[in-house]
Design a protein around this motif. Structure first.
Motif, PDB file in Angstrom:
ATOM      1  N   MET A   1     -13.368  43.065  50.090  1.00 53.63           N
ATOM      2  CA  MET A   1     -14.036  42.950  48.809  1.00 53.63           C
ATOM      3  C   MET A   1     -13.523  41.697  48.122  1.00 53.63           C
ATOM      4  SD  MET A   1     -15.245  45.700  46.136  1.00 53.63           S
ATOM      5  CE  MET A   1     -15.385  46.806  47.451  1.00 53.63           C
ATOM      6  N   ARG A   2     -14.445  40.970  47.489  1.00 55.83           N
ATOM      7  CA  ARG A   2     -14.085  39.753  46.772  1.00 55.83           C
ATOM      8  C   ARG A   2     -14.664  39.804  45.355  1.00 55.83           C
ATOM      9  NH1 ARG A   2     -14.717  39.030  51.798  1.00 55.83           N
ATOM     10  NH2 ARG A   2     -16.932  38.685  51.925  1.00 55.83           N
ATOM     11  N   ILE A   3     -13.884  39.337  44.408  1.00 50.64           N
ATOM     12  CA  ILE A   3     -14.301  39.302  43.010  1.00 50.64           C
ATOM     13  C   ILE A   3     -14.298  37.847  42.558  1.00 50.64           C
ATOM     14  CG2 ILE A   3     -13.740  40.010  40.656  1.00 50.64           C
ATOM     15  CD1 ILE A   3     -12.306  42.436  41.916  1.00 50.64           C
ATOM     16  N   TYR A   4     -15.427  37.392  42.037  1.00 53.87           N
ATOM     17  CA  TYR A   4     -15.561  36.023  41.542  1.00 53.87           C
ATOM     18  C   TYR A   4     -15.695  36.084  40.028  1.00 53.87           C
ATOM     19  CZ  TYR A   4     -16.582  35.144  46.417  1.00 53.87           C
ATOM     20  OH  TYR A   4     -16.499  35.091  47.781  1.00 53.87           O
ATOM     21  N   GLY A   5     -14.897  35.302  39.349  1.00 52.08           N
ATOM     22  CA  GLY A   5     -14.933  35.287  37.888  1.00 52.08           C
ATOM     23  C   GLY A   5     -13.827  34.398  37.359  1.00 52.08           C
ATOM     24  N   LEU A   6     -13.203  34.852  36.278  1.00 49.27           N
ATOM     25  CA  LEU A   6     -12.092  34.119  35.662  1.00 49.27           C
ATOM     26  C   LEU A   6     -10.893  35.047  35.584  1.00 49.27           C
ATOM     27  CD1 LEU A   6     -13.981  32.470  32.664  1.00 49.27           C
ATOM     28  CD2 LEU A   6     -13.457  31.441  34.878  1.00 49.27           C
ATOM     29  N   LYS A   7      -9.720  34.525  35.919  1.00 51.81           N
ATOM     30  CA  LYS A   7      -8.527  35.376  35.895  1.00 51.81           C
ATOM     31  C   LYS A   7      -8.153  35.805  34.484  1.00 51.81           C
ATOM     32  CE  LYS A   7      -5.734  31.255  36.426  1.00 51.81           C
ATOM     33  NZ  LYS A   7      -5.013  30.471  37.396  1.00 51.81           N
ATOM     34  N   THR A   8      -8.707  35.152  33.469  1.00 48.69           N
ATOM     35  CA  THR A   8      -8.431  35.521  32.080  1.00 48.69           C
ATOM     36  C   THR A   8      -9.468  36.495  31.519  1.00 48.69           C
ATOM     37  OG1 THR A   8      -9.633  33.588  31.313  1.00 48.69           O
ATOM     38  CG2 THR A   8      -7.241  33.360  31.575  1.00 48.69           C
ATOM     39  N   CYS A   9     -10.470  36.836  32.290  1.00 43.90           N
ATOM     40  CA  CYS A   9     -11.557  37.712  31.839  1.00 43.90           C
ATOM     41  C   CYS A   9     -11.133  39.176  31.960  1.00 43.90           C
ATOM     42  CB  CYS A   9     -12.805  37.434  32.686  1.00 43.90           C
ATOM     43  SG  CYS A   9     -14.140  38.619  32.437  1.00 43.90           S
ATOM     44  N   ASP A  10     -11.247  39.933  30.871  1.00 43.28           N
ATOM     45  CA  ASP A  10     -10.857  41.339  30.875  1.00 43.28           C
ATOM     46  C   ASP A  10     -11.649  42.157  31.892  1.00 43.28           C
ATOM     47  OD1 ASP A  10      -8.913  40.975  28.946  1.00 43.28           O
ATOM     48  OD2 ASP A  10     -10.230  41.560  27.287  1.00 43.28           O
ATOM     49  N   ILE A  23      -8.847  38.183  42.258  1.00 42.38           N
ATOM     50  CA  ILE A  23      -9.901  37.465  41.549  1.00 42.38           C
ATOM     51  C   ILE A  23      -9.945  36.037  42.067  1.00 42.38           C
ATOM     52  CG2 ILE A  23     -10.687  36.596  39.314  1.00 42.38           C
ATOM     53  CD1 ILE A  23      -9.140  38.965  38.037  1.00 42.38           C
ATOM     54  N   ASN A  24     -11.103  35.606  42.508  1.00 40.62           N
ATOM     55  CA  ASN A  24     -11.320  34.214  42.879  1.00 40.62           C
ATOM     56  C   ASN A  24     -11.796  33.495  41.621  1.00 40.62           C
ATOM     57  OD1 ASN A  24     -10.887  34.432  45.792  1.00 40.62           O
ATOM     58  ND2 ASN A  24     -12.698  35.741  45.718  1.00 40.62           N
ATOM     59  N   ASP A  25     -10.899  32.769  40.985  1.00 43.22           N
ATOM     60  CA  ASP A  25     -11.212  32.100  39.724  1.00 43.22           C
ATOM     61  C   ASP A  25     -12.129  30.903  39.986  1.00 43.22           C
ATOM     62  OD1 ASP A  25     -10.982  30.334  37.360  1.00 43.22           O
ATOM     63  OD2 ASP A  25      -9.498  31.822  36.714  1.00 43.22           O
ATOM     64  N   VAL A  26     -13.331  30.939  39.400  1.00 40.99           N
ATOM     65  CA  VAL A  26     -14.323  29.894  39.659  1.00 40.99           C
ATOM     66  C   VAL A  26     -13.984  28.572  38.968  1.00 40.99           C
ATOM     67  CG1 VAL A  26     -16.188  31.515  40.150  1.00 40.99           C
ATOM     68  CG2 VAL A  26     -15.853  30.709  37.809  1.00 40.99           C
ATOM     69  N   ARG A  27     -13.022  28.585  38.077  1.00 46.46           N
ATOM     70  CA  ARG A  27     -12.557  27.319  37.486  1.00 46.46           C
ATOM     71  C   ARG A  27     -11.584  26.631  38.433  1.00 46.46           C
ATOM     72  NH1 ARG A  27     -11.183  29.216  31.392  1.00 46.46           N
ATOM     73  NH2 ARG A  27     -13.293  29.234  30.585  1.00 46.46           N
ATOM     74  N   ARG A  80     -19.815  37.599  34.572  1.00 45.37           N
ATOM     75  CA  ARG A  80     -18.779  38.060  35.476  1.00 45.37           C
ATOM     76  C   ARG A  80     -18.434  39.524  35.270  1.00 45.37           C
ATOM     77  NH1 ARG A  80     -17.287  34.009  31.947  1.00 45.37           N
ATOM     78  NH2 ARG A  80     -15.908  34.955  30.454  1.00 45.37           N
ATOM     79  N   PRO A  81     -17.803  40.052  36.282  1.00 45.84           N
ATOM     80  CA  PRO A  81     -17.537  39.482  37.593  1.00 45.84           C
ATOM     81  C   PRO A  81     -18.745  39.568  38.516  1.00 45.84           C
ATOM     82  CG  PRO A  81     -16.657  41.696  37.523  1.00 45.84           C
ATOM     83  CD  PRO A  81     -17.220  41.398  36.149  1.00 45.84           C
ATOM     84  N   VAL A  82     -18.741  38.733  39.536  1.00 44.86           N
ATOM     85  CA  VAL A  82     -19.650  38.908  40.665  1.00 44.86           C
ATOM     86  C   VAL A  82     -18.773  39.491  41.763  1.00 44.86           C
ATOM     87  CG1 VAL A  82     -21.074  37.780  42.406  1.00 44.86           C
ATOM     88  CG2 VAL A  82     -21.184  37.020  40.037  1.00 44.86           C
ATOM     89  N   ILE A  83     -19.184  40.632  42.286  1.00 46.85           N
ATOM     90  CA  ILE A  83     -18.386  41.324  43.293  1.00 46.85           C
ATOM     91  C   ILE A  83     -19.163  41.340  44.600  1.00 46.85           C
ATOM     92  CG2 ILE A  83     -17.269  43.502  43.909  1.00 46.85           C
ATOM     93  CD1 ILE A  83     -17.228  44.078  40.815  1.00 46.85           C
ATOM     94  N   GLU A  84     -18.488  40.940  45.660  1.00 48.41           N
ATOM     95  CA  GLU A  84     -19.077  40.978  46.993  1.00 48.41           C
ATOM     96  C   GLU A  84     -18.314  42.023  47.794  1.00 48.41           C
ATOM     97  OE1 GLU A  84     -20.138  37.977  50.679  1.00 48.41           O
ATOM     98  OE2 GLU A  84     -18.758  37.305  49.131  1.00 48.41           O
ATOM     99  N   TYR A  91     -22.844  42.401  43.519  1.00 52.27           N
ATOM    100  CA  TYR A  91     -22.988  43.158  42.280  1.00 52.27           C
ATOM    101  C   TYR A  91     -22.612  42.246  41.123  1.00 52.27           C
ATOM    102  CZ  TYR A  91     -22.747  46.957  45.631  1.00 52.27           C
ATOM    103  OH  TYR A  91     -22.972  47.780  46.705  1.00 52.27           O
ATOM    104  N   LEU A  92     -23.335  42.381  40.012  1.00 54.54           N
ATOM    105  CA  LEU A  92     -23.089  41.542  38.835  1.00 54.54           C
ATOM    106  C   LEU A  92     -22.613  42.395  37.675  1.00 54.54           C
ATOM    107  CD1 LEU A  92     -23.266  38.723  37.546  1.00 54.54           C
ATOM    108  CD2 LEU A  92     -25.626  39.231  36.961  1.00 54.54           C
ATOM    109  N   GLY A  93     -21.474  42.015  37.109  1.00 56.89           N
ATOM    110  CA  GLY A  93     -20.932  42.731  35.960  1.00 56.89           C
ATOM    111  C   GLY A  93     -20.036  43.878  36.375  1.00 56.89           C
ATOM    112  N   TRP A  94     -19.513  44.573  35.388  1.00 55.68           N
ATOM    113  CA  TRP A  94     -18.618  45.689  35.632  1.00 55.68           C
ATOM    114  C   TRP A  94     -19.049  46.876  34.769  1.00 55.68           C
ATOM    115  CZ3 TRP A  94     -16.126  47.362  39.414  1.00 55.68           C
ATOM    116  CH2 TRP A  94     -15.060  48.254  39.310  1.00 55.68           C
ATOM    117  N   GLY A  95     -20.361  47.093  34.743  1.00 57.51           N
ATOM    118  CA  GLY A  95     -20.910  48.217  33.988  1.00 57.51           C
ATOM    119  C   GLY A  95     -20.769  49.520  34.739  1.00 57.51           C
TER     120      GLY A  95
END
Length: 103
Positions: A1-10, A23-27, A80-84, A91-95
């Motif tokens: 499983m991979r998570i794409y987003g920002l490491k500072t994102c809650d 978390i794979n930080d896209v920055r 974010r996040p985008v989860i693969e 998947y988009l988001g963490w709803g």
């Protein structure tokens, strides 16, 4: 499983904790062209977070650019996040719906 987003994102941090994935930080490590194309093919314009501070700081001309160019120039605009998952599903988001499918 991979998570794409920002490491500072809650939301990214919550997802990473519950899924046990880094978390794979896209920055720090921008998405490859293939990854970005796959994300845009799956989510389209929904991949651009139009509620973000970054979006609000853009001019109308900048906002009118296509999603791919915007996300290349401003990676923090990605919703974010985008989860693969391990099968390659995205998947988009963490709803609640995403959490239900992945947990």
């Amino acid at each position: 499983m991979r998570i794409y987003g920002l490491k500072t994102c809650d939301s990214c941090r919550k997802a990473a904790k519950l899924l046990g994935a880094p978390i794979n930080d896209v920055r720090d490590c921008p998405l490859s062209d293939a990854q970005l194309d796959a994300f845009l093919a799956q989510f389209g314009q929904a991949l651009v977070n139009q509620r973000s501070t970054t979006w609000r700081s853009l001019t109308e001309d900048e906002r009118s650019a296509n999603a791919r160019d915007l996300l290349r120039q401003y990676p923090a605009l990605m919703k974010r996040p985008v989860i693969e998952d391990d099968a390659g599903a995205l998947y988009l988001g963490w709803g609640a719906e995403v959490r239900e499918r992945l947990l």
